[in-house]
Write a protein that holds these residues in place. Structure first.
Motif, short mmCIF file in Angstrom:
data_model
loop_
_atom_site.label_atom_id
_atom_site.label_comp_id
_atom_site.label_asym_id
_atom_site.label_seq_id
_atom_site.Cartn_x
_atom_site.Cartn_y
_atom_site.Cartn_z
N PHE A 134 0.95 -1.35 0.29
CA PHE A 134 -0.33 0.20 0.16
C PHE A 134 0.72 1.38 -0.01
CE2 PHE A 134 -2.20 3.20 1.44
CZ PHE A 134 -4.03 3.29 1.40
N THR A 135 1.65 1.26 0.94
CA THR A 135 2.45 2.90 1.44
C THR A 135 4.52 2.21 1.34
OG1 THR A 135 3.42 4.60 2.05
CG2 THR A 135 2.34 2.56 3.30
N ALA A 136 4.94 3.13 0.70
CA ALA A 136 6.69 2.67 0.93
C ALA A 136 6.92 3.20 2.49
CB ALA A 136 7.11 2.93 -0.29
N ASP A 137 6.96 4.26 2.30
CA ASP A 137 7.44 5.27 3.32
C ASP A 137 6.66 6.00 4.46
OD1 ASP A 137 10.22 5.72 4.71
OD2 ASP A 137 9.77 7.39 3.85
N PHE A 138 5.87 5.36 4.99
CA PHE A 138 4.19 6.05 5.76
C PHE A 138 5.75 6.69 7.16
CE2 PHE A 138 0.25 6.02 7.15
CZ PHE A 138 -0.15 6.65 6.33
N GLN A 139 5.50 8.36 6.71
CA GLN A 139 5.92 8.96 7.96
C GLN A 139 5.02 9.44 8.72
OE1 GLN A 139 9.03 11.60 6.67
NE2 GLN A 139 9.84 10.70 4.97
N SER A 140 4.04 9.56 8.27
CA SER A 140 2.88 9.94 8.96
C SER A 140 1.43 10.06 8.18
CB SER A 140 2.78 12.02 9.77
OG SER A 140 2.63 12.39 8.64
N GLY A 141 0.63 10.43 9.06
CA GLY A 141 -1.04 9.93 8.83
C GLY A 141 -1.79 8.88 9.19
N THR A 142 -2.78 9.06 8.48
CA THR A 142 -4.68 8.21 9.10
C THR A 142 -4.83 7.49 7.67
OG1 THR A 142 -5.94 9.52 9.24
CG2 THR A 142 -4.78 9.33 11.32
N VAL A 143 -4.59 6.13 8.36
CA VAL A 143 -5.59 5.09 6.96
C VAL A 143 -7.02 4.78 7.82
CG1 VAL A 143 -5.38 2.98 5.72
CG2 VAL A 143 -3.25 4.51 6.03
N ASN A 144 -7.99 4.12 7.03
CA ASN A 144 -8.77 3.57 7.89
C ASN A 144 -9.63 3.55 7.44
OD1 ASN A 144 -11.25 3.11 9.84
ND2 ASN A 144 -10.96 4.67 11.16
N ASN A 145 -10.48 2.05 7.15
CA ASN A 145 -11.05 1.22 6.52
C ASN A 145 -12.49 0.58 7.01
OD1 ASN A 145 -9.50 2.30 4.28
ND2 ASN A 145 -8.46 0.27 3.31
N GLN A 146 -12.38 1.25 8.38
CA GLN A 146 -13.86 0.57 8.70
C GLN A 146 -15.16 0.68 8.62
OE1 GLN A 146 -14.36 2.27 12.58
NE2 GLN A 146 -15.32 0.65 13.77
N ALA A 147 -15.48 1.49 7.79
CA ALA A 147 -16.19 1.57 6.52
C ALA A 147 -16.70 0.14 5.62
CB ALA A 147 -16.51 3.08 5.59
N ARG A 148 -15.89 0.06 5.34
CA ARG A 148 -15.93 -1.20 4.12
C ARG A 148 -16.35 -2.30 5.02
NH1 ARG A 148 -13.17 -0.65 -0.09
NH2 ARG A 148 -12.99 -2.91 -1.11
#
Length: 458
Positions: free
Chosen positions: A139-153
């Motif tokens: 999904f991502t190579a270098d995830f230095q910050s941020g939010t990922v949320n797929n709860q709605a699926r």
């Protein structure tokens, strides 16, 4: 309020968007390569190569065949290659920013505009789809910050990556992320870099916690689902985190991960020696055997290497505090950047998954290799309700374990090198004892299970 207004313009919003390949899949390639002594990065991804302060919602990549970037300085990923939080330097001139920072609400609210987020975002590969680069992730190579949320699926579909075939990294590789870490906190000398080079700005501790949170990766309900995939990262350098491979993430530091399963790692054939108790077992390490996860230094079914390295720089950040810091306050700040993984399982395919960690250091300095069914190395941090299911072989050159290869307290020495973290403490002795305790790793309500016919840990 000018700060907030400018912050809104810095933010990029993308909604209800897709990148769709033909039936046989599409390819993405970053063709650049580093010259000698160059530090340039080259990024490639199925959706967005570099993301600063980007908000993406309801976006997907389908029929992705391959993403390729350079073996040195190349970042390759299925959805976003590099994700990071923008700094206040991007928002306005120093005088204006400093003026607005004196109104604390301005800082805290502005941060919300600078944190990248990915909501209901997915990538789907064609059969045998792959990602290749120095730092590589499904999904991502270098995830230095941020939010990922797929709860709605929905509960039966908490995934972000589908049908992945292989992640071929050099330094870091993972089914979801090559590495997930609080990147902007990584350089202790700079303190909290969201403040840039601003001086004469004092904020209180509770607001500093909000600033720190801006740099912590939060990954929720974003698992990896495949009929079987492999992960490789075998490069070794003087950086002791390089060479980390994991079914979900190669290297995690200050990351908060939950409800993100890996289903499932590929079953591969491992040639065991005739006598399993032999002190020499060359067939484990030569081309007679293949593994689901292979790391030069760390290899784990879920995470290669997890630590509390990013906590060191919290000390630098405390220099912006205007008053003395209590023991409770400093522990609150440090706890934010201690890696936590919860409710996240890794499962192998029929026949089980195999893990290998082995590497040769330069100039005859010996070998390295820590392998675990769930984590290769665990140096601080907490794991809870997370299972390693159906492993066959776990082979480590130096250390191997059914759940964790090597498990030690986090490196508090890195934290203490930054004297500024001690200068403002009310009670140094009490604080040190508490800090040491907070960096002791813990595993709760978790288990590891081998294949029914028996697994081997060597």
């Amino acid at each position: 309020n000018k700060l907030l207004a400018i912050g809104q313009y810095v933010q990029v919003n993308i909604t209800n968007s897709s990148v769709n390949g033909i039936k046989d899949g599409f390819t993405v390639t970053a063709t650049g390569a580093r010259d000698e002594n160059s530090v340039l990065d080259y990024s490639a991804a199925g959706f967005i190569a570099r993301s600063n302060s980007t908000k993406i919602e309801n976006a997907k990549v389908t029929n992705l065949k391959s993403v390729t970037a350079a073996d040195n300085g190349g970042y390759a990923a299925g959805f976003v290659a590099i994700s990071k939080t923008g700094g206040l330097a991007d928002v306005g001139d120093e005088a204006e920013v400093k003026k607005q920072l004196l109104q604390v609400n301005g800082l805290v609210t502005a941060i919300a505009y600078l944190i990248p987020s990915y909501t209901n975002c997915t990538v789907s590969y064609v059969t045998n789809g792959s990602v290749t680069g120095d730092v590589a992730g499904g999904f991502t190579a270098d995830f230095q910050s941020g939010t990922v949320n797929n709860q709605a699926r929905g509960e039966s579909d908490y995934y972000a990556v589908y049908n992945l075939g292989a992640v071929n990294g050099q330094s870091y590789a993972g089914g979801f992320a090559g590495r997930a870490y609080s990147g902007a906190l990584a350089d202790a000398s700079k303190g909290i870099s969201i403040l840039g080079d601003l001086t004469g700005v004092n904020i209180n501790l509770s607001d500093l916690l909000n600033v720190i949170n801006a740099y912590v990766p939060y990954i929720q309900y974003a698992g990896v689902k495949s009929d079987g995939f492999t992960v490789t990262a075998k490069k070794l350098t003087e950086d002791t985190t390089v060479g980390s491979a994991g079914g979900f993430v190669g290297y995690a530091s200050g990351a908060q991960i939950s409800y993100s399963d890996v289903t499932k790692l590929k079953h591969t054939i491992v040639k065991a020696p005739d006598n399993l108790e032999d002190t020499s077992a060359p067939t484990y390490f030569n081309n007679e055997s293949a593994y689901a996860v292979t790391g030069g230094r760390y290899a784990g079914g879920y995470v290669g290497d997890m630590d509390i390295g990013s906590a060191a720089s919290v000390g630098g950040g405390l220099k912006v505090l205007g008053s003395a810091v209590s023991v409770t306050g400093i522990l609150d700040a440090l706890s934010v950047v201690v890696t936590t993984i919860e409710h996240s399982d890794v499962t192998g395919g029929t026949g089980g998954y195999a893990i290998l960690a082995t590497g040769d250091l330069d100039k005859g300095k010996g070998k390295v290799g820590m392998a675990g069914g769930y984590a290769g190395g665990m140096y601080g941090g907490h794991i809870q309700d997370s299972q390693a299911v159906n492993f066959s072989y776990i082979i480590g050159e130096i250390a191997a374990g059914g759940y964790v290869g090597e498990m030690q307290p986090g490196d508090v020495a890195k934290l203490l090198k930054n004297a500024s973290i001690l200068d403002k403490l009310v009670n140094v002795d009490t604080a040190l004892a508490s800090v040491l305790q907070s960096f002791v790793p813990s595993i709760r309500n978790s288990s590891t299970n081998c294949v029914p016919c028996g697994g081997a840990v060597r």
